[in-house]
Design a protein around this motif. Structure first.
Motif, PDB file in Angstrom:
ATOM      1  N   LEU A  61      -1.240   1.919  -2.592  1.00 33.58           N
ATOM      2  CA  LEU A  61      -1.760   2.941  -3.422  1.00 33.58           C
ATOM      3  C   LEU A  61      -2.165   2.487  -4.858  1.00 33.58           C
ATOM      4  O   LEU A  61      -3.522   2.723  -5.557  1.00 33.58           O
ATOM      5  CB  LEU A  61      -1.411   4.503  -3.888  1.00 33.58           C
ATOM      6  N   ASN A  62      -1.826   1.474  -4.841  1.00 32.68           N
ATOM      7  CA  ASN A  62      -2.273  -0.109  -6.079  1.00 32.68           C
ATOM      8  C   ASN A  62      -3.461  -0.228  -5.966  1.00 32.68           C
ATOM      9  O   ASN A  62      -4.509  -0.582  -7.119  1.00 32.68           O
ATOM     10  CB  ASN A  62      -1.050  -0.762  -6.938  1.00 32.68           C
ATOM     11  N   ALA A  63      -3.605  -0.934  -4.579  1.00 31.11           N
ATOM     12  CA  ALA A  63      -5.319  -1.361  -4.289  1.00 31.11           C
ATOM     13  C   ALA A  63      -6.254  -0.389  -3.857  1.00 31.11           C
ATOM     14  O   ALA A  63      -7.625  -0.325  -4.799  1.00 31.11           O
ATOM     15  CB  ALA A  63      -4.365  -2.025  -2.960  1.00 31.11           C
ATOM     16  N   ASP A  64      -5.648   0.577  -3.910  1.00 24.40           N
ATOM     17  CA  ASP A  64      -6.381   1.855  -3.365  1.00 24.40           C
ATOM     18  C   ASP A  64      -7.212   2.701  -4.828  1.00 24.40           C
ATOM     19  O   ASP A  64      -7.774   2.720  -5.665  1.00 24.40           O
ATOM     20  CB  ASP A  64      -6.915   3.308  -3.200  1.00 24.40           C
ATOM     21  N   HIS A  65      -5.937   2.539  -6.398  1.00 21.84           N
ATOM     22  CA  HIS A  65      -6.714   2.890  -7.164  1.00 21.84           C
ATOM     23  C   HIS A  65      -7.606   1.694  -8.196  1.00 21.84           C
ATOM     24  O   HIS A  65      -8.271   2.449  -8.613  1.00 21.84           O
ATOM     25  CB  HIS A  65      -5.179   3.131  -8.208  1.00 21.84           C
ATOM     26  N   GLU A  66      -6.995   0.478  -8.190  1.00 19.80           N
ATOM     27  CA  GLU A  66      -7.203  -0.408  -8.549  1.00 19.80           C
ATOM     28  C   GLU A  66      -9.285  -0.523  -8.072  1.00 19.80           C
ATOM     29  O   GLU A  66     -10.021  -1.021  -8.912  1.00 19.80           O
ATOM     30  CB  GLU A  66      -7.380  -1.836  -7.932  1.00 19.80           C
ATOM     31  N   LEU A  67      -9.929  -0.176  -7.176  1.00 16.27           N
ATOM     32  CA  LEU A  67     -11.047  -0.171  -5.961  1.00 16.27           C
ATOM     33  C   LEU A  67     -11.363   1.303  -6.425  1.00 16.27           C
ATOM     34  O   LEU A  67     -12.787   1.019  -6.704  1.00 16.27           O
ATOM     35  CB  LEU A  67     -10.545   0.504  -4.508  1.00 16.27           C
ATOM     36  N   ARG A  68     -10.633   1.970  -7.008  1.00 15.98           N
ATOM     37  CA  ARG A  68     -11.541   3.874  -6.897  1.00 15.98           C
ATOM     38  C   ARG A  68     -11.949   3.278  -9.080  1.00 15.98           C
ATOM     39  O   ARG A  68     -13.723   3.629  -9.245  1.00 15.98           O
ATOM     40  CB  ARG A  68     -10.692   4.360  -6.726  1.00 15.98           C
ATOM     41  N   GLU A  69     -10.884   2.116  -9.443  1.00 12.10           N
ATOM     42  CA  GLU A  69     -11.344   2.140 -11.099  1.00 12.10           C
ATOM     43  C   GLU A  69     -12.706   1.012 -10.355  1.00 12.10           C
ATOM     44  O   GLU A  69     -13.475   1.530 -12.075  1.00 12.10           O
ATOM     45  CB  GLU A  69     -10.400   1.483 -11.225  1.00 12.10           C
ATOM     46  N   GLU A  70     -12.937   0.672 -10.604  1.00 17.83           N
ATOM     47  CA  GLU A  70     -13.703  -0.284 -10.199  1.00 17.83           C
ATOM     48  C   GLU A  70     -15.243  -0.142  -9.541  1.00 17.83           C
ATOM     49  O   GLU A  70     -16.346   0.140 -10.330  1.00 17.83           O
ATOM     50  CB  GLU A  70     -13.418  -1.604  -9.333  1.00 17.83           C
ATOM     51  N   THR A 112      13.721   0.609   4.909  1.00 15.67           N
ATOM     52  CA  THR A 112      13.219   2.030   3.986  1.00 15.67           C
ATOM     53  C   THR A 112      11.922   1.972   2.756  1.00 15.67           C
ATOM     54  O   THR A 112      10.962   2.148   2.881  1.00 15.67           O
ATOM     55  CB  THR A 112      13.806   3.338   3.766  1.00 15.67           C
ATOM     56  N   GLN A 113      13.020   1.235   2.250  1.00 20.31           N
ATOM     57  CA  GLN A 113      12.611   0.155   1.263  1.00 20.31           C
ATOM     58  C   GLN A 113      11.392  -0.547   0.812  1.00 20.31           C
ATOM     59  O   GLN A 113      10.454  -0.393   0.597  1.00 20.31           O
ATOM     60  CB  GLN A 113      13.660  -0.704   0.337  1.00 20.31           C
ATOM     61  N   ASP A 114      11.436  -0.923   2.017  1.00 23.23           N
ATOM     62  CA  ASP A 114      10.209  -2.700   2.514  1.00 23.23           C
ATOM     63  C   ASP A 114       9.072  -1.278   2.746  1.00 23.23           C
ATOM     64  O   ASP A 114       8.146  -1.520   2.344  1.00 23.23           O
ATOM     65  CB  ASP A 114      10.054  -3.224   3.651  1.00 23.23           C
ATOM     66  N   ILE A 115       8.996  -0.382   3.895  1.00 24.92           N
ATOM     67  CA  ILE A 115       7.742   0.739   4.456  1.00 24.92           C
ATOM     68  C   ILE A 115       7.711   1.397   2.928  1.00 24.92           C
ATOM     69  O   ILE A 115       5.983   1.649   2.091  1.00 24.92           O
ATOM     70  CB  ILE A 115       8.932   1.727   4.513  1.00 24.92           C
ATOM     71  N   PHE A 116       8.076   1.731   1.807  1.00 32.03           N
ATOM     72  CA  PHE A 116       7.713   2.504   0.660  1.00 32.03           C
ATOM     73  C   PHE A 116       7.037   1.060  -0.582  1.00 32.03           C
ATOM     74  O   PHE A 116       6.023   1.874  -1.198  1.00 32.03           O
ATOM     75  CB  PHE A 116       9.203   2.981   0.243  1.00 32.03           C
ATOM     76  N   THR A 117       7.827  -0.123  -0.917  1.00 25.92           N
ATOM     77  CA  THR A 117       7.036  -0.499  -1.137  1.00 25.92           C
ATOM     78  C   THR A 117       5.499  -1.101  -0.659  1.00 25.92           C
ATOM     79  O   THR A 117       4.215  -0.959  -1.207  1.00 25.92           O
ATOM     80  CB  THR A 117       7.367  -1.926  -1.005  1.00 25.92           C
ATOM     81  N   ASP A 118       5.182  -1.346   0.766  1.00 20.95           N
ATOM     82  CA  ASP A 118       4.388  -1.359   1.459  1.00 20.95           C
ATOM     83  C   ASP A 118       2.746   0.391   0.980  1.00 20.95           C
ATOM     84  O   ASP A 118       1.836  -0.458   0.707  1.00 20.95           O
ATOM     85  CB  ASP A 118       4.261  -1.609   2.867  1.00 20.95           C
TER      86      ASP A 118
END
Length: 225
Positions: A15-24, A4-10
């Motif tokens: 989410l981090n990648a999506d946030h970075e793209l939106r900022e760009e 479960t931890q691995d799944i939520f880490t993914d």
């Protein structure tokens, strides 16, 4: 099997990648909005033209500024993952509508006609159809045209103040033709439909200007049609 931890880490990495793209994307669209404001500033001269102002030169100056817009759209297109256009399109939807409105205004002032979707796409260096990649969405194109009519109705009034009595006649005819064109469409987009409902006020405003000029004998009665 992943924990479960691995799944939520993914999930968090996604989410981090999506946030970075939106900022760009925000950085690019911020520059786009700034460019729109600069083009609008150039074109605002049409409402109170100084003596010797050349409409052709004004339009050329504004159109040349679209070159920077083409570069910004190129940067934006490079950031959007394949088949993800509509996931992020709300972030540039309104600025695209403003570019359409400005392109439409330039073409009308220069040529007295309606801009095409192909012409706008060429000015911005993007595709026309979605299957061809980063493109000008049809709804955004239509909304841009509707936003342009408000600027034209304002120009119809200000042209009289400047002593240009033929311009309101030209604008009134054009806006009426645009209204007739939109009535052919079965609009599904609520925002688009609502803005179209406001077009009738622009048509009425232009007609009132022409009627007043006709009554005062400043234009021929035949120009109303």
């Amino acid at each position: 099997m992943a924990s479960t931890q691995d799944i939520f880490t993914d999930f968090q990495e996604y989410l981090n990648a999506d946030h970075e793209l939106r900022e760009e994307i925000r950085v690019v669209t911020r520059d786009m909005n700034q460019l729109v404001r600069e083009i609008q500033t150039v074109l605002q001269v049409i409402h109170q033209p100084a003596q010797g102002t050349s409409m052709a030169e004004l339009c050329k100056t504004a159109e040349d500024m679209f070159g920077k817009g083409k570069e910004l759209y190129r940067q934006l297109a490079e950031k959007i993952p394949e088949n993800q256009y509509y996931r992020y399109s709300d972030m540039w939807r309104f600025v695209s509508q403003r570019f359409v409105y400005l392109a439409g205004l330039i073409v009308f002032l220069r040529d007295g006609r309606l801009v095409t979707r192909e012409e706008v796409a060429a000015l911005l260096g993007v595709a026309v159809q979605r299957e061809d990649g980063f493109h000008i969405d049809l709804d955004d194109f239509l909304m841009g045209l509707l936003n342009m009519t408000n600027e034209l109705s304002r120009l119809a009034v200000n042209a009289v103040t400047s002593g240009d009595y033929e311009r309101p006649v030209q604008i009134s005819r054009f806006v009426s033709q645009l209204d007739a064109g939109f009535r052919v469409l079965n609009l599904k987009n609520d925002a688009l439909r609502k803005r179209f409902d406001g077009l009738k006020y622009d048509v009425k405003k232009c007609e009132e200007v022409v009627y007043d000029l006709t009554i005062r004998g400043l234009v021929g009665a035949h120009n109303k049609d």
